[in-house]
Design a protein around this motif. Sequence first.
Motif, PDB file in Angstrom:
ATOM      1  N   CYS A  33       0.680   0.528   8.258  1.00 50.48           N
ATOM      2  CA  CYS A  33       0.682  -0.635   9.153  1.00 50.48           C
ATOM      3  C   CYS A  33       0.434  -0.217  10.600  1.00 50.48           C
ATOM      4  N   ASP A  43       3.195 -10.212  16.481  1.00 51.41           N
ATOM      5  CA  ASP A  43       3.894 -10.422  15.207  1.00 51.41           C
ATOM      6  C   ASP A  43       3.729  -9.206  14.300  1.00 51.41           C
ATOM      7  N   ASP A  62       6.685  -6.784  12.812  1.00 50.85           N
ATOM      8  CA  ASP A  62       6.785  -6.515  11.380  1.00 50.85           C
ATOM      9  C   ASP A  62       6.786  -5.004  11.102  1.00 50.85           C
ATOM     10  N   THR A  63       5.913  -4.274  11.791  1.00 48.54           N
ATOM     11  CA  THR A  63       5.844  -2.819  11.599  1.00 48.54           C
ATOM     12  C   THR A  63       7.144  -2.159  12.015  1.00 48.54           C
ATOM     13  N   ILE A  87       9.846  -2.718   9.386  1.00 51.18           N
ATOM     14  CA  ILE A  87       9.714  -1.773   8.274  1.00 51.18           C
ATOM     15  C   ILE A  87      10.301  -0.424   8.683  1.00 51.18           C
ATOM     16  N   TRP A 106      10.837  -5.299   3.089  1.00 50.82           N
ATOM     17  CA  TRP A 106      10.080  -5.384   4.343  1.00 50.82           C
ATOM     18  C   TRP A 106       8.713  -4.714   4.191  1.00 50.82           C
ATOM     19  N   GLU A 131       6.595  -7.315   1.934  1.00 50.50           N
ATOM     20  CA  GLU A 131       6.271  -8.605   2.545  1.00 50.50           C
ATOM     21  C   GLU A 131       5.614  -8.443   3.915  1.00 50.50           C
ATOM     22  N   ALA A 132       6.271  -7.706   4.809  1.00 49.12           N
ATOM     23  CA  ALA A 132       5.730  -7.535   6.157  1.00 49.12           C
ATOM     24  C   ALA A 132       4.480  -6.658   6.132  1.00 49.12           C
ATOM     25  N   ARG A 186       1.456  -8.660   5.437  1.00 44.34           N
ATOM     26  CA  ARG A 186       1.039  -9.463   6.595  1.00 44.34           C
ATOM     27  C   ARG A 186       0.303  -8.608   7.634  1.00 44.34           C
ATOM     28  N   VAL A 187       0.817  -7.413   7.866  1.00 43.70           N
ATOM     29  CA  VAL A 187       0.238  -6.569   8.916  1.00 43.70           C
ATOM     30  C   VAL A 187      -1.184  -6.141   8.562  1.00 43.70           C
ATOM     31  N   ASP A 239       2.229  -2.677  -1.428  1.00 48.35           N
ATOM     32  CA  ASP A 239       2.931  -3.942  -1.625  1.00 48.35           C
ATOM     33  C   ASP A 239       3.343  -4.109  -3.083  1.00 48.35           C
TER      34      ASP A 239
END
Length: 379
Positions: free
Chosen positions: A251, A284, A288-289, A292, A319, A322-323, A326-327, A357
């Motif tokens: 990420c 965002d 998120d990174t 994690i 994390w 999910e995160a 997104r990243v 993921d």
Amino acid sequence: MDFTPTEGQAAARDLAARIFGDLSTHERLAAAGTGTDAELWKALCAAGLTGALEEIGLLGLVLLLEEQGRTTAQVPLAVSCVYGLLAVDRHGTKEQRARLLPALRDGTAVVTGAFPGHGSIRADGAGRLSGTAGWVPWLRDATHVLVPDAERNLWLVRAAQAQAVPVETTAPWAAGRLVLDGTRGERLGDRGATDGRSAAGSVDGTAATESTSERATTASAAADRAVAGGAYEDVLVAARIAFAGLQAGVCAGALARAVAHTSVREQFGRPLSTRQAVQLRAADAHMDTEAIRVTVYEAAWRFDEGLPCATHALTAGWWASEAGRRVVHTGQHLHGGIGADLEHPVHRHFLWGRQLDAYLGSGAQLLDELGSLLAEEAA
């Protein structure tokens, strides 16, 4: 808790960053295909980074894996350290540690793992394993596989004695489906292996005899299963933490590429990075990174300190799943049209992020397991 790296951990991280930065270039990654970059793996091992695990601990390994993730370097660092070095060091007998660890430290032996176990592999009384593991990362480049059976005993199997059916995964991890058909394995931590041989036969080809003490009483067998389950859970927890750390690096690398791109790419006479929508997406992704990273650091620190960390590992894994998804989507999106180019470096981060993921459980699966574990602790 204190996540500040020790002097040894910081030195190992900085050395790993230099090696990955020098050798894991876009051109070399493109030429590597789906296999291990042998030159890079040799450089990491020659620098003593694999052998340093016993000194720097799981938190130190997480720092190394972050650096690997930034460049998506194609080496089996996570699997060989977690399923090999860490598992043997923590759960092997004295004889197994003396015999197996030297080759794992210098990289001549590479261990991967058929985790998580789903009860599809069974062991008979003579230590012969039968069953199939859907896909195992780096199986095609491994010398050994750590296999949990239906009773959660851990077995080391020589990869050459098993069947590896190539599986092409989203990320180029040289994966394969593991097929065992009466394949001999060596039980990790077998209490009957005090004479240098296990009940199942040594993975280095030496002969073995079956221990009668393990079959002495029903109570002894039940105790063995309890110990085996603990070892399995310990390795699974370590794997979840390590791969979540790898995701933190993936990420961070994707976000760094997006920041560099939007800082120079102009639209209507202004860099994309000056647009509020771009700034919000990047902010965002940064949060998120960091989420994690901090959950991984806490779980790894607790693991090294010998504190309960199963829930923390699941939290970090959630994390990361999910995160992390997104990243890497954000990183690709902020590159605009070129983000969809399969040859662009950011696309590799996207593939790794999506693979991580799914590995060891999706976010929904991990959340369900976390909820069940919290309910058990509260009962």
